[in-house]
Design a protein around this motif. Sequence first.
Motif: not given
Length: 213
Positions: A141-145, A147-156, A49-60
């Motif tokens: 500030m936003v907390y996620y569990p 088990s579930n990845g964040r939406s990078i679009d929302e932080f943009v 899950v973390c890997t997908t998030e880091f890819i998402g942040f990097a792509q944005r």
Amino acid sequence: MTDSIVSFPQLNRPAPAFNAKTTHGMRSLTDYKGKWLVLFSHPADFTPVCTTEFIGFAQRAEEFAHINTELLGLSIDSVHSHIAWVRNIEENFGVDITFPIISDLSMEVAKAYGMIQPGASDTSAVRATFIIDPEGMLRAMVYYPMSNGRSIDEFVRLVKALQTSDANGVATPENWQPGDDVIVPPPATTADAKARLSQGYDYVDWYFSKKSL
């Protein structure tokens, strides 16, 4: 018996200062003065899950940079583990992680930001995201569990919304996007409430009016 007091970061207060080792050398909060900062934690390196998030942040990352915003990751792994993971992501997914990642083995930064949640884990940082403004104030500030990845679009979107509110003295409605109408602050006196209808806004009621920018 006195309960121990746990300090957590608070909105519209100075973000907790830090001076930490990262994959790009030492970084402190003051390094980001004059820029917006998205500081985000993840439970561990080499997890899917973390890997997908880091890819998402990097792509944005380029889009964040365009709105004067830096990215800074964190986990309680070592710098060497971070470097190995970053190289692994590039090799396996073809994505270059261009932002620094804090190594927080002491959990000092994680504890200061309330990233350690005993209900989830005593030894890993949960998925927490903090938006800090150019003056070092904590704005969201936003907390996620775990088990579930964040939406990078929302932080943009959220950074853009905060910047729009600051620049224009307005609020933004649900799922506001750049170019949408914004909400005019409600009037503070009965006289202003009576005058609101004739002020040229998209008027629904005295407390609810919109306008375009």
